[in-house]
Design a protein around this motif. Structure first.
Motif, PDB file in Angstrom:
ATOM      1  N   SER A  81       0.851  -1.188   0.000  1.00  0.00           N
ATOM      2  CA  SER A  81       0.000   0.000   0.000  1.00  0.00           C
ATOM      3  C   SER A  81       0.889   1.240   0.000  1.00  0.00           C
ATOM      4  CB  SER A  81      -0.887  -0.057   1.255  1.00  0.00           C
ATOM      5  OG  SER A  81      -1.304   1.232   1.628  1.00  0.00           O
ATOM      6  N   LYS A  83       0.359   4.432  -0.109  1.00  0.00           N
ATOM      7  CA  LYS A  83       0.086   5.610   0.713  1.00  0.00           C
ATOM      8  C   LYS A  83       0.536   5.428   2.163  1.00  0.00           C
ATOM      9  CE  LYS A  83      -4.647   4.931   2.500  1.00  0.00           C
ATOM     10  NZ  LYS A  83      -4.957   3.540   2.090  1.00  0.00           N
ATOM     11  N   THR A  84       0.758   4.190   2.591  1.00  0.00           N
ATOM     12  CA  THR A  84       1.201   3.960   3.965  1.00  0.00           C
ATOM     13  C   THR A  84       2.629   4.456   4.175  1.00  0.00           C
ATOM     14  OG1 THR A  84      -0.205   2.001   3.953  1.00  0.00           O
ATOM     15  CG2 THR A  84       1.340   2.206   5.767  1.00  0.00           C
ATOM     16  N   GLU A 102       0.188  -1.381  -4.602  1.00  0.00           N
ATOM     17  CA  GLU A 102      -1.222  -0.988  -4.492  1.00  0.00           C
ATOM     18  C   GLU A 102      -1.237   0.528  -4.394  1.00  0.00           C
ATOM     19  OE1 GLU A 102      -4.702   0.504  -2.759  1.00  0.00           O
ATOM     20  OE2 GLU A 102      -2.959   0.319  -1.468  1.00  0.00           O
ATOM     21  N   ASN A 125      -6.337   1.491  -7.138  1.00  0.00           N
ATOM     22  CA  ASN A 125      -7.533   1.669  -6.307  1.00  0.00           C
ATOM     23  C   ASN A 125      -7.918   3.135  -6.208  1.00  0.00           C
ATOM     24  OD1 ASN A 125      -8.322  -0.924  -5.326  1.00  0.00           O
ATOM     25  ND2 ASN A 125      -6.533  -0.976  -3.985  1.00  0.00           N
ATOM     26  N   ARG A 171     -14.557  -2.595  -6.338  1.00  0.00           N
ATOM     27  CA  ARG A 171     -14.457  -2.511  -4.880  1.00  0.00           C
ATOM     28  C   ARG A 171     -15.860  -2.618  -4.298  1.00  0.00           C
ATOM     29  NH1 ARG A 171     -11.088   1.560  -1.079  1.00  0.00           N
ATOM     30  NH2 ARG A 171     -12.112   1.063   0.894  1.00  0.00           N
ATOM     31  N   HIS A 213     -12.839  -6.960  -4.880  1.00  0.00           N
ATOM     32  CA  HIS A 213     -11.991  -6.265  -3.908  1.00  0.00           C
ATOM     33  C   HIS A 213     -12.815  -5.659  -2.787  1.00  0.00           C
ATOM     34  CE1 HIS A 213      -9.732  -2.317  -2.887  1.00  0.00           C
ATOM     35  NE2 HIS A 213      -9.099  -3.289  -2.265  1.00  0.00           N
ATOM     36  N   HIS A 215     -11.919  -3.330   1.093  1.00  0.00           N
ATOM     37  CA  HIS A 215     -10.968  -2.848   2.110  1.00  0.00           C
ATOM     38  C   HIS A 215     -11.889  -2.283   3.181  1.00  0.00           C
ATOM     39  CE1 HIS A 215      -7.644  -0.836   4.074  1.00  0.00           C
ATOM     40  NE2 HIS A 215      -8.164   0.348   3.859  1.00  0.00           N
ATOM     41  N   THR A 218      -9.612   0.424   8.633  1.00  0.00           N
ATOM     42  CA  THR A 218      -8.202   0.427   9.009  1.00  0.00           C
ATOM     43  C   THR A 218      -8.077   0.300  10.518  1.00  0.00           C
ATOM     44  OG1 THR A 218      -6.067   1.499   8.605  1.00  0.00           O
ATOM     45  CG2 THR A 218      -7.919   2.950   9.172  1.00  0.00           C
ATOM     46  N   GLY A 255      -6.449  -4.071   3.095  1.00  0.00           N
ATOM     47  CA  GLY A 255      -5.554  -3.994   4.255  1.00  0.00           C
ATOM     48  C   GLY A 255      -6.374  -3.848   5.524  1.00  0.00           C
ATOM     49  N   GLY A 256      -5.810  -3.130   6.495  1.00  0.00           N
ATOM     50  CA  GLY A 256      -6.575  -2.817   7.696  1.00  0.00           C
ATOM     51  C   GLY A 256      -6.160  -3.541   8.954  1.00  0.00           C
ATOM     52  N   GLU A 304      -3.531  -6.297   0.888  1.00  0.00           N
ATOM     53  CA  GLU A 304      -2.905  -4.982   0.691  1.00  0.00           C
ATOM     54  C   GLU A 304      -2.511  -4.380   2.035  1.00  0.00           C
ATOM     55  OE1 GLU A 304      -5.984  -3.901  -3.000  1.00  0.00           O
ATOM     56  OE2 GLU A 304      -6.227  -2.975  -1.037  1.00  0.00           O
ATOM     57  N   THR A 305      -2.020  -5.226   2.911  1.00  0.00           N
ATOM     58  CA  THR A 305      -1.701  -4.803   4.274  1.00  0.00           C
ATOM     59  C   THR A 305      -0.685  -3.665   4.285  1.00  0.00           C
ATOM     60  OG1 THR A 305      -2.010  -7.075   4.875  1.00  0.00           O
ATOM     61  CG2 THR A 305      -0.932  -5.692   6.485  1.00  0.00           C
ATOM     62  N   GLY A 306      -1.004  -2.602   4.989  1.00  0.00           N
ATOM     63  CA  GLY A 306      -0.112  -1.454   5.078  1.00  0.00           C
ATOM     64  C   GLY A 306       0.514  -1.336   6.460  1.00  0.00           C
ATOM     65  N   ARG A 307      -0.217  -0.706   7.377  1.00  0.00           N
ATOM     66  CA  ARG A 307       0.399  -0.319   8.657  1.00  0.00           C
ATOM     67  C   ARG A 307       0.964  -1.491   9.443  1.00  0.00           C
ATOM     68  NH1 ARG A 307      -2.597   3.302  11.357  1.00  0.00           N
ATOM     69  NH2 ARG A 307      -4.379   3.380   9.997  1.00  0.00           N
ATOM     70  N   TYR A 401       2.155   5.825   7.723  1.00  0.00           N
ATOM     71  CA  TYR A 401       1.385   7.058   7.488  1.00  0.00           C
ATOM     72  C   TYR A 401       2.075   8.347   7.908  1.00  0.00           C
ATOM     73  CZ  TYR A 401      -2.235   3.875   6.089  1.00  0.00           C
ATOM     74  OH  TYR A 401      -2.901   2.880   5.422  1.00  0.00           O
TER      75      TYR A 401
HETATM   76  C1  LIG Z   1      -4.979   2.470   2.813  1.00  0.00           C
HETATM   77  C2  LIG Z   1      -5.340   1.262   2.071  1.00  0.00           C
HETATM   78  C3  LIG Z   1      -4.719   0.040   2.361  1.00  0.00           C
HETATM   79  C4  LIG Z   1      -3.747  -0.156   3.518  1.00  0.00           C
HETATM   80  O1  LIG Z   1      -4.458  -0.020   4.701  1.00  0.00           O
HETATM   81  P1  LIG Z   1      -3.796  -0.382   6.136  1.00  0.00           P
HETATM   82  O2  LIG Z   1      -4.889  -0.042   7.087  1.00  0.00           O
HETATM   83  O3  LIG Z   1      -2.603   0.502   6.301  1.00  0.00           O
HETATM   84  O4  LIG Z   1      -3.451  -1.813   6.126  1.00  0.00           O
HETATM   85  C5  LIG Z   1      -5.053  -1.042   1.567  1.00  0.00           C
HETATM   86  N1  LIG Z   1      -5.954  -0.942   0.567  1.00  0.00           N
HETATM   87  C6  LIG Z   1      -6.591   0.230   0.279  1.00  0.00           C
HETATM   88  C7  LIG Z   1      -7.556   0.268  -0.829  1.00  0.00           C
HETATM   89  C8  LIG Z   1      -6.300   1.359   1.026  1.00  0.00           C
HETATM   90  O5  LIG Z   1      -6.933   2.505   0.744  1.00  0.00           O
END
Ligand SMILES: *Cc1c(COP(=O)(O)O)cnc(C)c1O
Length: 453
Positions: A81, A83-84, A102, A125, A171, A213, A215, A218, A255-256, A304-307, A401
């Motif tokens: 991800s 943006k993370t 992503e 996305n 989505r 898809h 999400h 978070t 993610g999330g 799409e795991t970010g944080r 972030y």
């Molecule tokens: C922000 C985002 C993520 C990552 O989310 P996390 O909460 O950091 O895991 C994954 N997919 C999409 C579409 C997002 O907007």
């Protein structure tokens, strides 16, 4: 005999809310090194404040997450991800570990291409994709995740105009028992919107529906919410197979997953309450494996795991600018970083450690940032040793972030340093300069004269 430090006596008001049934929490110890590099030398070499990222920790966390899913399900793909944390060196570590990209904007899309990610390994996305970006993504064979009907119709028109056959997914938003519901992104499951969008895509001449898809939010603390999401996506995939005899190639659960941070106002620390990735993986893979797909038709599972994969690896180091007493007697410590660098202090009670040996006394204090703004608070209440001007501190788990949401406000953004797997340090994003900021400005001719000169 050691001379005690003198502090002017104060009368303290007792504050409620600080104690819980376990007593006062004193969760600190001196952290003098990060991956065996001294904090002191990091700060003297690269300035204060300073973001530090551990390459070893990122690799550990992503390898661990991949292992957890791959041991439970045969076909798994992670996508980073952007943006993370989209500092290029960070993205490349994830790509080296096998993660796709992503992205949620044209800017991030271009960044992924620049990082060498093949177009067909980029997931696009978000609600904001221009016509040009949609055409580019389609030409590159990227996975376009459609967010709303306007985008769907644009893509149908563009693919006819340009003779393109884009690979798409939609989505989907849904009620997973988490409130408030995230229903602003994508098509709704319960009211039939998602099925309607699927039908339109399947009936379009050019769009190739390859995935589904979602999400769902978070910092999600509930594995069962993912089980609901997985079940709903499986149900749609199953119906598509039954009704249109088409196999959905992948299910992307977004993610999330939470990192081990403590949310503001939480009664217990994150280390006691945050479920492990194993629990999320069990919830998700139990549903998909049990749904009834034929072994050779099991969808690829994308995450799409970010944080949860980067928070651990990031530190913010800084220096005490001053200490003072507030009018009610509380101790205040002013640091050289605040909300501008540490955006996540709006959500988290970040763990802050002194970076040097300290004396016997501890006290509840408020940690302020350096900004001349009342909202600039790093911790409203924390028990720490008595820090003095010039002392150094380490903030933990700040990799997610902050290095994308930081503000250039009042001061400049600091250096970001990577400690590599051999414990060598590299600047991966230079501290900003006034010249850099001003290079974007233009002063009209008639405003160049300054009569005060
Ligand atoms: C922000 C985002 C993520 C990552 O989310 P996390 O909460 O950091 O895991 C994954 N997919 C999409 C579409 C997002 O907007």
């Amino acid at each position: 005999m050691k001379k005690e430090r003198y502090e002017r006596p104060v009368i303290l008001k007792m504050n409620t809310g600080l104690m819980n049934k376990f007593g006062k929490k004193t969760d600190f110890e001196a952290v003098t090194h990060i991956e065996s590099v001294p904090v002191k030398s990091l700060l003297s070499d690269y300035g204060s404040p300073l973001f530090v990222i551990s390459e070893k920790q990122i690799r550990r966390d992503v390898q661990n997450a991949i292992r957890i899913f791959k041991t439970r399900y045969p076909k798994v793909q992670f996508a980073w991800s952007y943006k993370t944390n989209y500092i290029s060196a960070v993205c490349q570590i994830f790509h080296q570990e096998g993660s796709w990209a992503e992205v949620v904007s044209g800017f991030e899309y271009d960044k992924a291409i620049e990082n060498g990610v093949p177009g067909n390994k980029i997931i696009f996305n978000g609600p904001d994709k221009s016509d040009d970006q949609l055409v580019l993504a389609a030409r590159n064979n990227s996975l376009i995740h459609i967010d709303h009907y306007d985008e769907l119709y644009s893509l149908i028109r563009l693919s006819e105009e340009h003779s393109l056959k884009p690979r798409v997914a939609i989505r989907i938003n849904m009620d997973t028992g988490i409130y408030p519901k995230w229903d602003r992104f994508g098509f709704n499951f319960e009211n039939g919107q998602a099925w309607n969008a699927i039908t339109r895509i399947i009936n379009s001449a050019n769009l190739n529906l390859v995935g589904l898809h979602c999400h769902i939010g978070t910092f999600m603390l509930s594995p069962s919410a993912y089980a609901i999401a997985a079940r709903n996506l499986c149900e749609l995939a199953w119906s598509i197979k039954e009704k249109y005899n088409r196999n959905i190639q992948y299910i992307d659960l977004g993610g999330g997953f939470p990192s081990v941070n403590t949310l503001k106002g939480a009664y217990l620390p994150g280390s006691d309450t945050v479920p492990s990735i194993d629990q999320f993986a069990d919830a998700i893979t139990d549903v998909i494996l049990g749904y009834g797909f034929k072994q050779d038709e099991l969808p690829l599972l994308i995450l799409e795991t970010g944080r949860a994969l980067i928070d651990d690896a990031g530190y913010l180091l800084g220096t005490v600018l001053a200490t003072k007493r507030l009018s009610d007697g509380r101790r205040a410590t002013i640091l050289d970083f605040g909300l501008n660098s540490l955006f996540t202090s709006l959500w988290y009670e970040h763990k802050v450690s002194p970076a040097q040996a300290y004396g016997d006394y501890t006290e509840e204090m408020v940690l302020y940032g350096p900004l001349c703004m009342n909202i600039d608070i790093v911790r409203e209440s924390i028990i720490l040793p008595l820090l003095e001007k010039g002392n150094q501190v380490v903030v933990h788990k700040v990799g997610a972030y902050n290095m994308t949401q930081w503000m250039q406000f009042i001061t400049l953004r600091p250096n970001v340093v990577l400690i590599d797997s051999e414990n060598k340090t590299h600047v991966i994003r230079k501290a900003e300069t006034r010249e850099y900021i001003e290079s974007m400005e233009q002063v009209p001719e008639h405003l160049k004269e300054n009569p005060l000169k």
